[in-house]
Design a protein around this motif. Structure first.
Motif, PDB file in Angstrom:
ATOM      1  N   PHE A  13     119.354  27.731 100.989  1.00 24.82           N
ATOM      2  CA  PHE A  13     120.625  28.426 101.181  1.00 24.82           C
ATOM      3  C   PHE A  13     120.498  29.503 102.252  1.00 24.82           C
ATOM      4  O   PHE A  13     119.392  29.885 102.655  1.00 24.82           O
ATOM      5  CB  PHE A  13     121.125  29.017  99.867  1.00 24.82           C
ATOM      6  CG  PHE A  13     120.289  30.135  99.288  1.00 24.82           C
ATOM      7  CD1 PHE A  13     120.651  31.466  99.471  1.00 24.82           C
ATOM      8  CD2 PHE A  13     119.152  29.864  98.539  1.00 24.82           C
ATOM      9  CE1 PHE A  13     119.896  32.500  98.935  1.00 24.82           C
ATOM     10  CE2 PHE A  13     118.388  30.887  97.993  1.00 24.82           C
ATOM     11  CZ  PHE A  13     118.764  32.216  98.188  1.00 24.82           C
ATOM     12  N   GLU A  14     121.639  29.986 102.705  1.00 23.03           N
ATOM     13  CA  GLU A  14     121.698  30.990 103.768  1.00 23.03           C
ATOM     14  C   GLU A  14     122.228  32.313 103.235  1.00 23.03           C
ATOM     15  O   GLU A  14     122.964  32.355 102.250  1.00 23.03           O
ATOM     16  CB  GLU A  14     122.595  30.514 104.913  1.00 23.03           C
ATOM     17  CG  GLU A  14     122.039  29.330 105.680  1.00 23.03           C
ATOM     18  CD  GLU A  14     122.919  28.927 106.852  1.00 23.03           C
ATOM     19  OE1 GLU A  14     124.119  29.305 106.851  1.00 23.03           O
ATOM     20  OE2 GLU A  14     122.414  28.268 107.773  1.00 23.03           O
ATOM     21  N   THR A  40     117.630  31.846 106.328  1.00 27.90           N
ATOM     22  CA  THR A  40     117.542  30.755 105.357  1.00 27.90           C
ATOM     23  C   THR A  40     116.381  31.006 104.409  1.00 27.90           C
ATOM     24  O   THR A  40     115.295  31.421 104.830  1.00 27.90           O
ATOM     25  CB  THR A  40     117.331  29.415 106.081  1.00 27.90           C
ATOM     26  OG1 THR A  40     118.453  29.153 106.927  1.00 27.90           O
ATOM     27  CG2 THR A  40     117.183  28.273 105.085  1.00 27.90           C
ATOM     28  N   THR A  41     116.609  30.771 103.131  1.00 24.03           N
ATOM     29  CA  THR A  41     115.523  30.807 102.160  1.00 24.03           C
ATOM     30  C   THR A  41     115.753  29.704 101.131  1.00 24.03           C
ATOM     31  O   THR A  41     116.634  28.845 101.315  1.00 24.03           O
ATOM     32  CB  THR A  41     115.386  32.193 101.510  1.00 24.03           C
ATOM     33  OG1 THR A  41     114.148  32.245 100.786  1.00 24.03           O
ATOM     34  CG2 THR A  41     116.544  32.493 100.583  1.00 24.03           C
ATOM     35  N   GLY A  59     109.779  31.208  99.631  1.00 29.88           N
ATOM     36  CA  GLY A  59     109.143  30.052 100.242  1.00 29.88           C
ATOM     37  C   GLY A  59     109.571  29.839 101.676  1.00 29.88           C
ATOM     38  O   GLY A  59     110.367  30.594 102.245  1.00 29.88           O
ATOM     39  N   THR A  60     109.022  28.792 102.281  1.00 25.52           N
ATOM     40  CA  THR A  60     109.265  28.452 103.675  1.00 25.52           C
ATOM     41  C   THR A  60     109.812  27.032 103.766  1.00 25.52           C
ATOM     42  O   THR A  60     109.714  26.255 102.811  1.00 25.52           O
ATOM     43  CB  THR A  60     107.970  28.539 104.484  1.00 25.52           C
ATOM     44  OG1 THR A  60     107.055  27.529 104.005  1.00 25.52           O
ATOM     45  CG2 THR A  60     107.318  29.914 104.354  1.00 25.52           C
ATOM     46  N   ALA A  61     110.349  26.683 104.943  1.00 28.34           N
ATOM     47  CA  ALA A  61     110.857  25.323 105.124  1.00 28.34           C
ATOM     48  C   ALA A  61     109.760  24.275 104.972  1.00 28.34           C
ATOM     49  O   ALA A  61     109.948  23.273 104.261  1.00 28.34           O
ATOM     50  CB  ALA A  61     111.558  25.205 106.471  1.00 28.34           C
ATOM     51  N   PRO A  62     108.587  24.438 105.630  1.00 29.72           N
ATOM     52  CA  PRO A  62     107.518  23.447 105.400  1.00 29.72           C
ATOM     53  C   PRO A  62     107.076  23.406 103.940  1.00 29.72           C
ATOM     54  O   PRO A  62     106.797  22.329 103.398  1.00 29.72           O
ATOM     55  CB  PRO A  62     106.388  23.932 106.314  1.00 29.72           C
ATOM     56  CG  PRO A  62     107.053  24.744 107.365  1.00 29.72           C
ATOM     57  CD  PRO A  62     108.203  25.410 106.672  1.00 29.72           C
ATOM     58  N   HIS A 340     114.186  42.204 105.014  1.00 27.89           N
ATOM     59  CA  HIS A 340     114.910  41.012 105.466  1.00 27.89           C
ATOM     60  C   HIS A 340     114.728  39.837 104.523  1.00 27.89           C
ATOM     61  O   HIS A 340     115.557  38.937 104.465  1.00 27.89           O
ATOM     62  CB  HIS A 340     114.424  40.610 106.852  1.00 27.89           C
ATOM     63  CG  HIS A 340     113.008  40.118 106.868  1.00 27.89           C
ATOM     64  ND1 HIS A 340     111.919  40.918 106.596  1.00 27.89           N
ATOM     65  CD2 HIS A 340     112.490  38.880 107.099  1.00 27.89           C
ATOM     66  CE1 HIS A 340     110.810  40.215 106.657  1.00 27.89           C
ATOM     67  NE2 HIS A 340     111.119  38.976 106.959  1.00 27.89           N
ATOM     68  N   SER A 341     113.619  39.834 103.781  1.00 26.26           N
ATOM     69  CA  SER A 341     113.300  38.711 102.899  1.00 26.26           C
ATOM     70  C   SER A 341     113.978  38.815 101.538  1.00 26.26           C
ATOM     71  O   SER A 341     113.730  37.981 100.664  1.00 26.26           O
ATOM     72  CB  SER A 341     111.778  38.630 102.704  1.00 26.26           C
ATOM     73  OG  SER A 341     111.266  39.864 102.224  1.00 26.26           O
TER      74      SER A 341
END
Length: 390
Positions: A13-14, A40-41, A59-62, A340-341
Motif C-alpha cells: 500500500f501507499e 510504498t510499504t 519490509g521491502t519490495a524484494p 519516513h518509515s
C-alpha cells in the motif's frame, strides 16, 4: 501443538510522506521542506485455526516478493515453531537475500505474544523498558532544509535541547559528485556546536567515491570525538579487508553490516575485525529471530549491536538486548519530526520526536508487538494484495 497456520495475507500500500523527495539520482530520499512524496510499504497477516492472528507492517519490495513466493510453505505449520519455520525459510530463500524472512518472522512473534498474553520483549527476556535514542537525520538537499553545515549544527542543538543524548548525520547523497570539503566542514560544525554534550555519529550511506575520501572524513571524525563512523564508501560496505585497513588508521570506531545479509556474513565481519559496532535490522536480517541471533554473536565477541531504524520490532529487540546503546530515531529533520518509515496506520504508537521523554522511548507493553494497525486504511490504499489459505 500450537495454533496451526491457515492463511497468509499480504498487502502492498501507499502513504504520503511530507517534506521529503527522491534525491537527484533516485538512490534514496532527501529532506525538502514543503515537498510531498508517496511512499510504498507492505503488510502481512498470518491467521490460525485458533483465531489468533500475527500482523506486521514493514519490509521491502524484494522481501515481499519472497514472502509471497514462500507463503504456501507456512500453511499447516505450527505457528509457535518459529525457529523451525525460520530454518525452512532460510533454506527456501538461500539463493536470494533472505529479506522475506523478516516480515513473516515478526508477524509470528506478534502472534506468539498474543497467544501467550505477553509482549514480545517479555518472551525474549526483558533487559530494559526505556530506550535512549539518537536522532538520525534525513539526507540534506541543495535548496532549503539541511543544506549547509550550519543547518546540521542548528538541528543538532535543537534536539540536544529536547533532551536527546545523541545525533547522527546523514549528509548529502544521490548527487553526481560528493563535496568532501563540505562533508568535513559539516562534521566539524556539528562537533563544535554539540560535541561536548552529545554522542555523535556519521553515516555517509556508502556515498564516498574512494578510500581516500573515507579516510579524510574519518580523520575529521577523530578530531571531533565521534562515537562511530558508518558505511563510509562505495564498496557498499562489502570489503572486510578494506574496512579493517580503514579502522587501523582511525580512532573512530566503524559500524558496518547494515548492507550485509544473513547471519554468517555478519559473524565473518566481526571475526575478521571489519567492524567495531554491529548493525542488525529485524526487517532485513531474518526478523526478530535473525536480529537476536546477530546480537548474540556480537555479544560473544564482546561487541555491541545497534538496531536499524525505528519500529515496534526494533524496540522489542533493543528491550531484550544488553549489548546495545541507542535506538535509532529516524529518519527525521527540522520540519519532518516523524520518521519516513512510519505510515499512518497505528492507533497510539508513534516514533515522532515529540513522543520521547528525555530522549528516551518506552517499549510497547501490550500483547505481541503491542500495536494495532488500521487495516481499513491499508486495504483502501492497496496497490497489490495476495492471500493463500489452507
Amino acid at each position: 501443538m500450537g495454533p496451526t497456520i491457515t492463511a497468509v495475507e499480504t498487502v502492498t500500500f501507499e502513504y504520503p510522506a511530507d517534506h521529503v523527495t527522491p534525491n537527484p539520482l533516485g538512490t534514496g530520499l532527501q529532506y525538502q521542506p514543503g515537498a510531498r512524496t508517496d511512499l510504498t510499504t507492505h503488510a502481512i497477516r498470518i491467521e490460525t485455526d485458533a483465531g489468533v492472528t500475527g500482523e506486521y507492517v514493514g519490509g521491502t519490495a524484494p522481501g515481499m516478493a519472497q514472502v509471497r513466493s514462500s507463503a504456501g510453505t507456512l500453511l499447516g505449520r505450527d505457528a509457535l515453531e518459529r525457529e523451525r519455520i525460520w530454518d525452512v525459510l532460510k533454506r527456501t530463500l538461500r539463493k536470494f537475500d533472505g529479506t522475506g524472512i523478516g516480515p513473516i518472522d515478526i508477524a509470528l512473534w506478534d502472534l506468539a505474544g498474543k497467544h501467550h498474553g505477553a509482549p514480545v520483549h517479555e518472551l525474549l527476556g526483558t533487559y530494559r523498558t526505556r530506550l535512549p535514542a539518537y536522532v538520525s537525520t534525513h539526507a540534506g538537499s541543495e535548496d532549503g532544509g539541511l543544506d549547509t553545515p550550519t543547518a546540521y549544527a542548528d538541528f543538532a542543538a535543537d534536539v540536544r535541547d529536547r533532551g536527546f543524548p545523541a545525533y547522527k548525520l546523514h549528509t548529502w547523497r544521490g548527487f553526481e559528485e560528493v563535496d568532501i570539503e563540505r562533508e568535513i566542514e559539516t562534521v566539524r560544525a556539528v562537533a563544535e556546536r554539540v560535541g561536548d554534550e552529545m554522542d555523535l555519529m556519521h553515516d555517509p550511506v556508502c556515498e564516498y567515491e574512494t578510500y581516500g575520501d573515507a579516510l579524510a572524513v574519518g580523520r575529521e571524525l577523530d578530531r571531533g570525538g565521534y562515537y562511530w563512523y558508518e558505511d563510509p564508501y562505495r564498496d557498499g560496505s562489502k570489503s572486510q579487508h578494506a574496512h579493517r585497513r580503514l579502522a587501523d588508521r582511525l580512532d573512530t570506531p566503524l559500524l558496518l553490516t547494515e548492507q550485509t545479509r544473513w547471519l554468517e556474513p555478519h559473524a565473518d565481519a566481526i571475526a575478521n575485525d571489519a567492524t567495531d559496532f554491529v548493525r542488525a535490522d529485524p526487517d532485513l536480517d531474518g526478523g526478530i529471530t535473525g536480529a537476536m541471533k546477530i546480537a548474540h554473536v556480537a555479544e560473544g565477541f564482546g561487541l555491541d549491536v545497534e538496531y536499524h531504524l525505528a519500529s515496534p520490532a526494533s524496540r522489542h529487540c533493543m528491550a531484550a538486548t544488553r549489548n546495545t546503546n541507542y535506538y535509532e530515531l529516524g529518519l527525521v529533520a527540522p520540519e519532518c519530526p516523524t520518521p519516513h518509515s512510519e505510515p499512518p496506520v497505528y492507533d497510539s504508537y508513534t516514533d515522532t520526536l515529540d513522543a520521547a521523554e528525555d530522549g528516551r522511548y518506552p517499549v510497547p507493553d501490550g500483547d505481541g508487538l503491542g500495536v494495532t494497525y488500521d487495516w481499513e486504511y491499508i486495504r483502501d490504499t492497496a496497490t497489490a494484495s495476495t492471500r493463500v489459505e489452507k
